[in-house]
Every structure is written in C-alpha cells, then in structure tokens.
Enzyme design. Structure first.
Site, mmCIF file in Angstrom:
data_model
loop_
_atom_site.group_PDB
_atom_site.id
_atom_site.type_symbol
_atom_site.label_atom_id
_atom_site.label_comp_id
_atom_site.label_asym_id
_atom_site.label_seq_id
_atom_site.Cartn_x
_atom_site.Cartn_y
_atom_site.Cartn_z
ATOM 1 N N ASP A 28 -2.275 -8.833 11.507
ATOM 2 C CA ASP A 28 -3.622 -9.051 11.154
ATOM 3 C C ASP A 28 -4.497 -10.183 11.936
ATOM 4 O O ASP A 28 -5.554 -10.344 11.893
ATOM 5 C CB ASP A 28 -3.858 -9.129 9.792
ATOM 6 C CG ASP A 28 -3.445 -7.971 9.063
ATOM 7 O OD1 ASP A 28 -3.907 -6.701 9.210
ATOM 8 O OD2 ASP A 28 -2.765 -7.910 8.030
ATOM 9 N N SER A 62 0.823 -1.285 0.045
ATOM 10 C CA SER A 62 0.118 -0.173 0.139
ATOM 11 C C SER A 62 0.817 1.264 0.058
ATOM 12 O O SER A 62 0.591 2.151 -0.461
ATOM 13 C CB SER A 62 -1.068 -0.023 1.116
ATOM 14 O OG SER A 62 -0.145 -0.228 2.575
ATOM 15 N N HIS A 114 5.248 -13.074 6.721
ATOM 16 C CA HIS A 114 5.555 -11.562 6.373
ATOM 17 C C HIS A 114 6.778 -11.581 5.534
ATOM 18 O O HIS A 114 7.713 -12.532 5.476
ATOM 19 C CB HIS A 114 5.893 -10.954 7.664
ATOM 20 C CG HIS A 114 5.795 -9.377 7.382
ATOM 21 N ND1 HIS A 114 6.645 -8.534 6.809
ATOM 22 C CD2 HIS A 114 4.502 -8.704 7.553
ATOM 23 C CE1 HIS A 114 6.327 -7.473 6.905
ATOM 24 N NE2 HIS A 114 5.031 -7.349 7.307
ATOM 25 N N ARG A 146 3.244 -5.347 16.482
ATOM 26 C CA ARG A 146 1.930 -4.787 16.321
ATOM 27 C C ARG A 146 0.919 -5.823 16.746
ATOM 28 O O ARG A 146 0.079 -5.486 17.555
ATOM 29 C CB ARG A 146 1.650 -4.440 15.008
ATOM 30 C CG ARG A 146 2.597 -3.323 14.332
ATOM 31 C CD ARG A 146 2.451 -3.118 12.977
ATOM 32 N NE ARG A 146 2.751 -4.305 12.136
ATOM 33 C CZ ARG A 146 2.463 -4.346 10.914
ATOM 34 N NH1 ARG A 146 1.927 -3.190 10.291
ATOM 35 N NH2 ARG A 146 2.939 -5.548 10.038
ATOM 36 N N HIS A 164 -2.289 -8.685 1.689
ATOM 37 C CA HIS A 164 -1.897 -7.514 2.493
ATOM 38 C C HIS A 164 -2.954 -7.044 3.604
ATOM 39 O O HIS A 164 -3.328 -7.927 4.390
ATOM 40 C CB HIS A 164 -1.587 -6.348 1.495
ATOM 41 C CG HIS A 164 -0.766 -5.213 1.827
ATOM 42 N ND1 HIS A 164 -0.193 -5.013 3.131
ATOM 43 C CD2 HIS A 164 -1.012 -3.877 1.411
ATOM 44 C CE1 HIS A 164 0.246 -3.904 3.327
ATOM 45 N NE2 HIS A 164 -0.289 -2.990 2.241
#
Ligand code: AMX
Length: 436
Positions: free
Chosen positions: A372, A240, A317, A326, A270
C-alpha cells in the site's frame, strides 16, 4: 462443460483423492505448536488452513502457484503493453497452469458475457447517501447481487456435497465479471455526478474497468493490468482472505463470503492502508507547505506521527520481513513510466527514511514498505485522486484470489472452520497446573 471448468474439475478431483490418502496416512503428524504469545497475539504464524492459490514467504514475498511476481511478468500473457493480464493470473490460481494467450482471450470473453449486473444493485446504490464510503457501497453492492447466487439456489434445491464446487465456480466467474462494472458505478456516482460510462466490449477485463472509471489514458489501462494482478492474492491467513474462507466454510455462498472478506479489507491495518498512505502524504505536504520535502523534513514528520501514537501507513507487515515485492513491482512501473511525478518522488524519499526510523524503535518486526505504500501516488498521477476509493480497486483484484480459493475449498470438501478459543482464567489455571 467449459474448458476452464473441466480442467479445474480434473485437477480438483485428483487433489481431493490425494488429500484423503495423505490424511489417512499422516493425519496425526504435527506441523506446528502454539504458544501463548500466538494465542494472545492475533494467531501470528499458526499453520491452520489449506490455501492452494498462493503462498507467502517472509523474505521472498508472495508466490502464486510457485511463481514470483517478476516471473509472472515474464510468463503470463500480456495486454498490448508489457503488463500481464489479471485473467491469466486467475487461470493460473484456479488450475495451477500458466495459460496460453488464447485461453486468456477465452476467459476475457467469458467475463464479458457474464458481466450483466442485476438492476436492483444500481437502484440500491442510488438510494445511499452519495458520500457513503466507497467500501461500504462495494460491500452492499456485492451483497445485493447475492440474489443471483447459483450456489444459494442450487443448495436450496438440494445439491449433493460432491457437486458444491460447480455452482461455486459459476458464482465465481459471474462475480469477477460483474465487479468492475459495480466498482466503476460506485466511483462515478461518488465523484462524477453519476455520469456513468458503458463498458467497451473491445477491452480486456482490467482495461475495461479503467475505461469505465473514466480515465482514458492507455497508461492507466496498463497500470490497472499490473495493479489488479499484484493485489489478487496473499495466501490465506491475511484478514480479507481468511474472513472469506471462514464465511465460505459455513456454506454461505460466494457473494456473501466475498462481501465478508471485503469488510476485513476495509480496515486501516489491512486494505484501507492504501487510502491512509496518500492521506498521510497529502497532510504532510500541506503541513510542510511543499511538494518537494527534504528527507530531514520527512523524518521529522514521521517522528511526529509516531509521537502522536499512530502507525506509519504502508509500512510493516505481519508476515513479510523484506520490502514487499508488490511495492517493488509498482516502484519498477513508476521508474519506467512516471519517474518525474513529484508525489512518486515523495514516496521514494519516504522509502529512504521510514525503515531506519521504524527499525530504531526496536519493536517493529518489519520496517519495510508493504503493497500500500506505493499505489496511491501512481493513481494520483493518472488523475484518480479520490483516495477513499482506493480500497475498492484492491477489493476488485482480491476477488480473483479469494474466489479461486473458494472453488478449491468446496471442491476439496473443506469443513466448517472452528478453532478453539480460551479465557485468560483458563490460561492461568493451565499455567498453575503445569507449574504445580
Ligand atoms: N508504524 C508504527 N508502528 C508500527 C508499524 C508502523 N508502520 N508497524 C508495526 N508497528 C508497531 C505495532 O503497532 C506494534 O506496536 P505495539 O507493540 O505498541 O502495539 C509493534 O510495532 C509490533 O508490531 P509488528 O509485530 O511489527 O506488526 P503486526 O504484525 O502486529 O502488525 C501491521 C502488522 C501491518 C498491522 C502493522 O505493521 C501496521 O500497523 N502497519 C501500518 C498499517 C499498514 O500499512 N497496513 C497494511 C498492511 C498490508 C495490507 O494488509 N494491505
């Protein structure tokens, strides 16, 4: 000139001068070599772009202007809870300095003043089928707001290259101000019969977004501060950010370049992975007929997913080689605030099971969870169960990083991005010549 713009201008002018001198002296210094595997393999790891706002380390994870997520939690001004305000992270990414609480309050006020969304954006959204994917609606809404681009107007009037950064800064602040309203509108029209909620001028940027979504729980406001902070930037090479950077390099304005970035975020490898994770968990629980599966049951389901030729969403990843900080920040939040949630506990059991199985495959370079893997379970806890919306939340946050980076690209005079492509025939001829 407003104080943030003034500080950005000073910082950017200094770096632009330094960059020119650096390139004059060291322009021919090699920083990388490219292999055929990289050319065929999605350009993994090739150092080919400058991105000032954050940098990713394979083991440590993301650092925003040098600060890790735990450090930001200590240093950035917080809301009434203990979670940092994303406005503070934007300030840090834009000028490289930790803001004071007063500076963050000033920015919150600025965003409030700039939050008016052009009416045709809502008219356009209302013309779409209500079941249009929320990311499609988000991308269209950002594109519709482009009619207000200060950069596009000033470019049309004939602006000097030296001044590009100024209208890009204006578009950046305007867009960040407007996105929560637009994003909440999409949520309410898609899932709540278009019963829209007016903004609350007392609230900060993240809490106001939570309010407009229609989830009154103060805990959800707190989660949104954390969520919108940790998803904001992940250096420049992710799809992105890179798309926004590429589009912006053509001098397409910030609205169009950000909309381009969002088309990349909407892919399941993504940002859309956040919807895929919770969908996968719900399907697993449905198939197993329980909300408290054992680790053995989860392992069987993981193996079944892999046998069907699918990926395990939320794991792996392209850069990271450790559990994503995260993910760990969200785990910490869940441990402190909602450890009893059955779905959260499923996420933790999946975390116990999946890395071992992916590691055994031998080909997965990073078997650990990414950002995520956790977010959906927390959102479900607060009642935000409509998972096709999740990537929009990610997108609102990602605006902070890619738009701040866009200000830097224009201030530093970054050129049109244009790497070289090859055909396989060229590669074969090259190898033949080398081996001759
Ligand atoms: N489940 C199953 N297989 C996986 C896997 C996973 N979670 N992650 C990687 N693999 C496989 C790849 O598909 C590839 O298989 P192949 O050789 O048969 O094609 C092999 O392992 C090697 O891949 P890799 O080098 O480890 O990863 P990559 O850099 O090519 O891809 C990513 C990275 C994220 C696309 C991949 O790990 C993946 O598909 N993960 C699941 C989707 C996901 O969670 N995406 C979100 C990422 C974070 C984000 O951007 N928001």
């Amino acid at each position: 000139m407003d104080p943030l713009k003034q500080r950005f201008y000073e910082k950017a002018s200094a770096l632009a001068t330094e960059m020119k001198a650096l390139l004059k002296e060291h322009g021919n210094t090699k920083i990388d070599e490219v292999t055929l595997s990289q050319a065929f393999g999605g350009a993994r790891g090739i150092k080919m772009m400058i991105w000032e706002t954050s940098q990713l380390d394979a083991n440590e994870g993301i650092r925003f202007r040098g600060y890790s997520i735990p450090q930001l939690k200590e240093l950035l001004p917080t809301g009434p809870d203990n979670e940092p305000k994303p406005e503070g992270l934007f300030w840090l990414m834009l000028v490289g300095e930790i803001p004071t609480a007063e500076q963050v309050d000033w920015l919150t006020d600025q965003l409030r003043e700039r939050a008016h969304v052009p009416a045709h954006t809502f008219t356009m959204l209302d013309s779409l089928p209500v079941d249009t994917h929320p990311m499609t609606q988000f991308i269209l809404a950002i594109t519709a707001m482009q009619t207000d681009s200060v950069f596009a107007r000033r470019y049309g009037e004939g602006i000097s290259k030296a001044d590009y950064w100024d209208p890009v800064y204006e578009d950046t602040l305007n867009m960040i101000a407007r996105l929560p309203r637009v994003a909440a509108y999409i949520y309410r029209r898609s899932f709540h019969d278009s019963k829209h909620i007016e903004p609350d001028p007392q609230l900060d940027w993240a809490a106001n977004y939570a309010h407009m979504l229609g989830i009154p729980d103060k805990g959800f406001q707190s989660l949104m501060r954390l969520y919108l902070t940790i998803h904001a930037d992940h250096e420049g090479g992710n799809a992105s950010a890179h798309t926004a950077h590429l589009v912006g390099s053509t001098l397409s304005d910030p609205y169009l370049s950000f909309a381009g970035g969002m088309t990349s975020l909407a892919g399941p490898l993504h940002g859309l992975a956040n919807q895929e994770v919770i969908k996968w968990i719900f399907e697993m629980l449905e198939e197993l007929g329980t909300r408290t599966p054992t680790k053995e049951q989860i392992a069987d389901y993981v193996n079944k997913t892999l046998a069907e030729g699918k990926v395990i969403p939320g794991y792996g990843h392209a850069v990271l080689r450790q559990p994503d900080p995260r993910f760990m920040a969200q785990k910490r939040y869940a441990e402190e605030n909602l450890a009893d949630s059955d779905i959260v506990q499923v996420v933790w059991k999946v975390f116990d099971v999946v890395p071992g199985i992916l590691g055994e495959l031998g080909k997965v370079k990073n078997p650990w969870p990414n950002v995520d893997a956790h977010s959906g379970a927390i959102l479900v806890h607060y009642g935000l169960t409509e998972y096709s919306y999740y990537t929009v939340l990610f997108g609102v946050s990602r605006a902070l990083g890619v738009l701040a980076a866009g200000c830097w690209s224009r201030a530093l005079g970054m050129p049109l991005e244009r790497p070289k492509s090859l055909t396989t025939d060229w590669v074969k001829a090259f190898l033949k010549k080398q081996n001759a």
